[in-house]
Every structure is written in C-alpha cells, then in structure tokens.
Design an enzyme around this catalytic site. Structure first.
Site, mmCIF file in Angstrom:
data_model
loop_
_atom_site.group_PDB
_atom_site.id
_atom_site.type_symbol
_atom_site.label_atom_id
_atom_site.label_comp_id
_atom_site.label_asym_id
_atom_site.label_seq_id
_atom_site.Cartn_x
_atom_site.Cartn_y
_atom_site.Cartn_z
ATOM 1 N N CYS A 161 -28.926 28.161 -4.678
ATOM 2 C CA CYS A 161 -28.448 28.088 -3.302
ATOM 3 C C CYS A 161 -27.584 26.844 -3.128
ATOM 4 C CB CYS A 161 -29.601 28.074 -2.303
ATOM 5 S SG CYS A 161 -30.674 26.634 -2.480
ATOM 6 N N ASP B 191 15.059 25.481 -2.198
ATOM 7 C CA ASP B 191 16.238 25.034 -2.921
ATOM 8 C C ASP B 191 17.172 26.233 -3.068
ATOM 9 O OD1 ASP B 191 17.877 23.436 -4.644
ATOM 10 O OD2 ASP B 191 17.022 24.546 -6.323
ATOM 11 N N ASP C 279 13.807 19.500 -8.843
ATOM 12 C CA ASP C 279 13.216 19.428 -7.505
ATOM 13 C C ASP C 279 11.845 18.776 -7.513
ATOM 14 O OD1 ASP C 279 15.306 20.737 -6.043
ATOM 15 O OD2 ASP C 279 14.665 22.620 -6.942
#
Length: 823
Positions: free
Chosen positions: A81, A499, A699
C-alpha cells in the site's frame, strides 16, 4: 577528536597528480572533515568527517572535481500500500549517501541516486530489507515476469482460501438467509459442532493462505509503522479471537454477545487475496510497452568472419563488425549500410507507417524490420548505446517517475494508516459507551470494518499505474516522456512555440516549381540547369541538382559570382542561373517572369532565373517545403485550445508568409539562439505555460528554458540532454499525440485519486456505523473487504483504459517520407 563517519568517494575530473592537492585542500576546508586522503590512480578520496555528507560533495563540486553519482533501480518486495512506499523512501533517504529515492508501488521498484563509493546497491538493498521490504537490483522486464508469477501464485492461494472459507460462510450465513437451513444445522450437527467446524476451517485458512497478513503486518506494528497488512491482521485477528472466546469460553463475554464471526475473518482474507490477484494480473499488463520494445531486438546476428558467416549472440556484437541482414529479418543493432538496397519498416521506432528506402551509407536502427532486399551493414552502436536501448531506458525512467501531483498523496498517506487505527479505536470506544446492547459485538463489527475498508491500496496505485500505462502507450505512438514531470507539465501548456526549419518544414530546400517562357521545354531546361548547379555546393544548387535526372551532361567553363549566380556551357549552350541583377548584367529580358517571381517571393520561396544563350528560359522557385501532416497537426493543436507561435532565425518576410499559410497566431523572426530565450519568456508572460518544439540540437537552449521542451526528429541522439519529451518521428502530428496522451493520463490520474480519496472519505464513516442511528445498516466486515479490494481493482482497471488511447491524428501514408531517428 572522534568522527562519526568515514567513507570513500569516487572522484571525477582529476587529470594529473597536481589535482590531488586541490581535491585534498577542498575536502580539508570543509567544516567537520578531520582527514582526507586522495588516491590519483584509483580516483578515490578517503574522508573522515563529522557532519552532513552533502557539505563534502558540494565542496568537491565547487572545486571542479565532483564526486561520482550513480543511479540504480531496485525491485522492492512485500509492498502492499501507499504507506509502504513512504516507509521505504524514508529508510533509503536516511542514508546520507542517498541523493534521491523514489519508490513506485505499481512497478514495485525504487529508483535511487546516490554518491558512488559512499554506499552501493547491496547496502541500499540491506536498508530496505532491514525495514521489512526485501530488495535486489532490477533486471530488464523483470517486473512483468514477476507479476505473471505472482498472479499465478495468488490465484492458487485464493482458490485454496475460498475452498476453506465457503463451508464457513454457508454454515454461518446460510442460517441467517434461510431460517430452515439454520434449523436443519441445529437439529443435525448442533450449534456448537457448527462453531467447532468453522473454527477448524478458519484456523487452517489463517495459518495457511492468510498467514501472509500476519507475517508482514505484526512486525510492522511492532516497528510502529503499521501498513495495510497490519490493518488486515488486526481486523481479522480481532474477529477470530472474539469468535474463539465465544466458542470455547462464552462465559467471559456479556450475556447475549457470544456470537461468532469466523465467516467475517475467512471471507475478508479471501476477498483481499482475490483483489491482490486481480491487481497482479492487471499490473502485469501495464508493462506491455516495455515487453514489446524488448521483444524488438533479435537474439542473434549473422557476422562475417573472413569468407564465412557465423551466428553470434547480440551481446557479443562489437562496433565495426560486418553483418548480413536477410529479407524479412530484424536489424540487430544500429548500423551503416555497406551494400545492398532495401526498404526498412521503422514504424515501431518512429511511428512512420511507410517503409524507408536504404542504400549504401544510410543508417539503419536496431529492432526495425528489413524488407525484400538483402543488406550488408557495419555495426555502429551496440548494447546500451543503440536507439532501441535508449528508448527502453527512457520509457522505464518515465514509468518509474513520480509526478508533482504524487506529493499530495505522499503527505496524506504518511499519516493515513495511524489515523485509521485511531478512528477504529475511537469507533470501538463510542459503540461500547453509547451503543445498544449487546454493545461489544457491534463495537467489534464496526471497528473491524473501519480497519478493513480504509486500507490505502487504491491511493498508492492511483498515480503510478496511470503513469505506467500512459507512458507505455505514448511510447507505442512514438512519444517518449523523458522527464517524469513532463507528463504533468505538458497538459498545462497554453501556448506551443515551434521552430521553423526542420520542425515545421523539411529542413532542406527543394525545387518547388518551373515556369518556362519563349518556347523552352521544361525537361530540357531542368536537365541543363541541374548540370550547371551540380558544380556548386550551395543548398539551393543542391536542391536543383536533386530534382534533375540521374544522367546529367558535363558542364564546362563553370564560374560562380557570389550573391548573383552561376554560369557554364552545357552541350554547347551557355546557361546562366541567378538573380535579376545577374540577368540584367547579361541583357536578359525577364518581363514575362517578374510578376510570378514577385508572387513566389512574397510566399517565402526563393526565385531563380534561367537564361540560355542570352534568352530568358525559365523561372525556378526553391523553398523549404512544409512537412507532411504539419497543417493537420497545427489544426488539431488549435482545436485543443492552444495558441501557436513560431520562433525562428529566418527573415521576417519568409516566416510571416509561412505563418499565414499554416495559421500560426504569433511570429517572432530573425532571432539568434539567445533571442529565442527572450522570445520564449515574452510568450510565457503573455499566454502562460509554454511548450517549445524544436530539433533538439541548435534549439537546445530554448528546449531547456521552456516549461516543456519537445524534441522532434533529431536523429539517433534523440535530444537526450535537453528535451523533456522526445518524438521519435519527424512528423509534427506527434506533438498533438503527446499533448493528447498528457491530458488523458492526467485526467485518468485525477479520476483515480478522486475515487481513492472519495472512497475512503465516504465509506469510513459508513463502516464506523454513522448511518445506524439514522436507521441505516451496519457494514459487514466481509462487505468492507470486498469494497476495499474492488476499489484497488477499479483504480488499476481505469488506468488500463489508457492502453486504448488512439493517436490524436491517424497515421496515414505520406508521399514524402521523413527520416526518423536513424537519419
């Protein structure tokens, strides 16, 4: 002075013996360090210190010689649990050498980052084991195999438990439901004999199939760290002990309260075991994506050795080995084609449906399927360096991730089980004080019901199961959530910035159109122009050459005038290609072409004029074409309510023309890489959370600065260092798929958490008997056990619905096939 700690650290960055002194000086400058000895040959430091290890590692980092950091994934057994998750995490994080530890209940694993040398996986496994949760280093695809074995074992155990519990249930509850049956039992075997039979069967059940709850639950109680097993052990144990007293010493109980609850203890164990078996089967299916990916790699490869070939295991393939791939076989490793031509199905890696043509010098990716041609290739990347291995690693990391939303669950479950124990005790006390006679049995029933129904299994499974299934389905669609929180962050995006070159467009110029005048033939003009441009290395010239026929004539007298154009003699004719200024200098009349040239330029294309023997022959227009599927993808993103922006270094006129064509809302053009960062911050301030989509190489700063960086079609490195999300295909429709998966997964998580918390919030008072004074029923412990088991099964089953998520946009055949990861 005595020190509290002594450890050995692995040091990185030492290049020569003089580094030793600098490292030792840095260590000895840390408060609490009494001794520091550095070994250059072994690249280690022996440190005696009294204080936090983080001070030592920070000093090494500042000095430029950081301590080596390692990551390990461990299988953690016997977690049941959410409270178990918190307990294992606390134990691991208590080790000063552990930087981070995240435990996942659904995968039953822990991802641990630690200071190498200061500890090791064996020591970390011992920490978890000492806390009651045996651990070992995880192997690839181990979880699914374990789950299959666990589900089989639990099913067998459940059937044995059900066989023992059924007579108990019939003997006790049959009489309540059918009075005639009660009389028959009383007249034949007698009430006491019935209780003795129930006692014997229940005892066998609790000692056998139900033993697991006591073996795990009682030690957790003694450690003052109760878990779900403790709740079950206390609930069933209380019902069993009360029934034993009622059977063998009824005089110890108040008059009228000597009832037996053997059936409650038996049915509770059966139902919880049944729930766990169903959970194990369901959780085993959550790892389907990993199993598919692992299954893509063949076991052997055909390696050339001299004049023969031998089959060799994949693990023994080395970089540089020459391999032969027959038609229909899977490519064994990432490689470069040496000979042969074929089409390769890369759909399982890139998501692209159309096979990609392969010829010498092209790259092929391990795990993809060769078509009808035979290929001879040289191994370029093997083992953990292959694209497939990287993909598997990223999916495993994403499936084991802990999202920010999980923090709320962790905080609640940390005190939930102790709170349940307190509520159960309070419930018993209230019924004993204020309940109607006989109060004791009713207090027992309500107390046990509270313990059983409040088990926090569903809470612990709510988030990780959805993450596992969602990221696995995303991987099947070619979307890799590399960083855990990206799954949550992407669905929060309000604006998607893209881009231009290589993202919206193909990333290389192509010949767009040819318009001829003065009676010149189109094919002849293209053939001669391509022949001239074949001598130039300019990208525009390459586009024209690529569009021409394969058998080009040889030009002579080639000359180039920078910024104006080129000229040469082809088959005895003078061919001039270039700008209007070059044509004007050569006295060429362009009156029939200038209007169209202006229109093409306004649309973002590059116009070039061709003159043959001093006469205007044609207008060539070259442009960077939009990728197939881009318009559909942008329309879908708009339909999702997202604002679209373009951030590019291209000139404003070209960028705006493309934006108008694609329906992009906002354009920022003519920016350098640092200008992209400023543009991203401006967009974020204006619209909100931002996702940036780029090629993952030039980028990189923008990808890192955005809230969510999405790398698209970047090649074999798949932008591992910068992107949060990696799209294996060059198709922009993958962005729409990524957003769709993110939104659907987070919605699924919220559904699971709403169910788990709502279930406990609503049913704990019902189990405590809150409805009884209003004329409502008391909740049977057996029903409470069934409800608790079904709650966990509901959460896992709901998460499995994500396996049916379809692509946001259907994949379809495309005329232009973009290179995927392998290109």
């Amino acid at each position: 002075m005595t020190t509290a700690h002594e450890t050995r650290l692995n040091i990185t960055g030492m290049g020569c013996a003089s580094c030793v002194g600098r490292v030792e000086a840095a260590l000895q400058g840390v408060a609490g360090v009494s001794e520091a000895t550095v070994n250059f040959a072994a690249a280690t430091a022996q440190v005696a210190y009294d204080g936090p290890l983080s001070d030592v590692t920070q000093a090494l980092q500042a000095a430029g010689y950081p301590a080596a950091i390692a990551d390990v994934t461990m299988k953690i057994d016997q977690m049941s649990c959410a409270s178990c998750v918190n307990r294992v995490e606390r134990v691991l994080r208590a080790d000063p050498a552990v930087i981070a530890a995240d435990v996942n209940l659904a995968t039953e694993s822990a991802t641990i980052r630690y200071v190498e040398g200061a500890t090791d996986p064996a020591s970390l496994a011992k920490l978890a084991g000492d806390a009651g949760y045996p651990a070992h280093i995880a192997q690839t695809d181990e979880t699914s195999a374990d789950k299959a074995h666990e589900a089989t074992a639990l099913t067998r155990t459940t059937l044995i438990a059900a066989a023992l519990a059924l007579p108990v249930f019939v003997l006790e509850m049959g009489g309540h439901m059918i009075p005639a049956f009660h009389h028959w039992v009383h007249q034949t075997i007698g009430l006491q004999a019935s209780h003795l039979i129930q006692f014997a069967l229940t005892s066998a059940l609790l000692v056998g199939p139900g033993r697991v709850f006591y073996v795990k639950g009682i030690p957790s109680l003694l450690r003052r760290a109760p878990d779900m097993n403790a709740l079950v052990a206390m609930g069933t144990g209380a019902a069993y002990l009360y029934s034993v007293i009622a059977t063998f010493a009824p005089g110890l109980l108040p008059q009228g309260s000597a009832n037996v609850y053997f059936e409650a203890a038996s049915v509770i164990v059966v139902l919880i075991l049944l729930g766990r078996a169903m959970e194990a089967r369901a959780k085993g299916r959550t790892g389907a994506a990993i199993r598919k990916l692992v299954g893509l790699q063949p076991k052997t490869a055909r390696v050339e050795q001299g004049n023969t070939t031998v089959d060799r295991p994949i693990s023994q393939i080395n970089v540089g080995d020459v391999l032969q791939i027959r038609p229909g076989e899977r490519v064994p490793v990432d490689a470069v084609v040496l000979g042969g031509t074929s089409y390769v199905d890369e759909s399982m890696i890139s998501g692209e449906p159309v096979p990609v043509g392969k010829a010498p010098d092209d790259q092929v990716v391990g795990g993809t399927v060769n078509g009808t041609g035979a290929l001879r290739v040289r191994a370029a990347r093997v083992g953990a360096d292959t694209v497939l291995a990287q993909v598997i690693r990223m999916v495993e990391q994403a499936q084991g991730a802990k999202l920010p939303i999980q923090g709320l669950v962790d905080k609640i479950t940390a005190w939930f089980v102790p709170a349940v124990l307190a509520v159960a005790l309070l419930t018993i006390a209230i019924w004993l004080i204020f309940g109607p006679a006989p109060a004791l049995p009713m207090a027992l029933v309500t107390g046990v019901s509270v313990l059983i129904i409040a088990c926090p299994c569903a809470m612990g499974l709510a988030t990780p199961t959805s993450i596992m299934v969602g990221t696995g389905r995303a991987a099947e669609l070619g979307v890799l959530f590399r960083k855990g929180d990206a799954l949550q962050q992407l669905q929060q995006a309000k604006v998607v910035a893209l881009d231009k070159t290589g993202t919206l467009t193909m990333g290389r110029p192509e010949l767009e159109s040819i318009t001829t005048v003065n009676g010149f033939d189109r094919d002849d003009v293209l053939r001669q122009a391509a022949a001239v441009e074949s001598r130039s290395e300019h990208p525009v010239a390459t586009a024209i050459t690529r569009a021409g026929p394969a058998d080009l004539p040889q030009p002579t007298g080639f000359t180039s005038q920078t910024g104006l154009g080129v000229r040469a003699v082809v088959e005895g004719r003078e061919v001039v290609i270039g700008s209007p200024r070059l044509m004007d200098r050569n006295g060429v009349d362009l009156s029939g072409l200038t209007s169209e040239a202006d229109q093409r330029a306004a649309a973002g294309a590059t116009p070039l004029f061709v003159a043959i023997d001093g006469q205007a022959a044609a207008l060539l227009t070259v442009s960077d074409p939009v990728k197939p599927g881009t318009i559909e993808a942008l329309d879908r993103l708009h339909a999702m309510g997202l604002t679209l922006a373009m951030v590019t270094g291209d000139n404003a006129r070209t960028a705006q023309a493309l934006a108008d064509k694609l329906g992009i809302d906002h354009v920022t053009a003519e920016v350098l890489p640092d200008g992209k960062l400023q543009a991203i911050n401006t967009l974020r301030d204006q619209f909100g959370a931002l996702a940036f989509v780029g090629d993952g190489i030039n980028d990189a700063p923008a990808l890192a600065a955005s809230d969510t960086g999405v790398a698209i079609g970047t090649g074999t490195d798949v932008a591992i260092e910068t992107a949060d999300v990696v799209l294996m295909s060059g198709d922009l429709r993958g962005v729409a798929n990524a957003v769709e998966i993110s939104r659907r997964t987070m919605r699924n998580i919220r559904q699971n958490l709403g169910w788990a918390f709502g279930y406990n919030t609503l049913l704990i008072p019902v189990a405590a008997g809150a409805l009884y004074p209003l004329g409502g029923p008391l909740l049977s412990p057996a029903l409470a056990a069934g409800a608790m088991a079904l709650s966990s099964v509901f959460v896992v089953t709901n998460a499995l619905r994500l396996r049916r998520v379809r692509a946001s946009l259907p994949e379809r055949d495309m005329k232009h096939q973009t290179q995927a990861v392998a290109s």
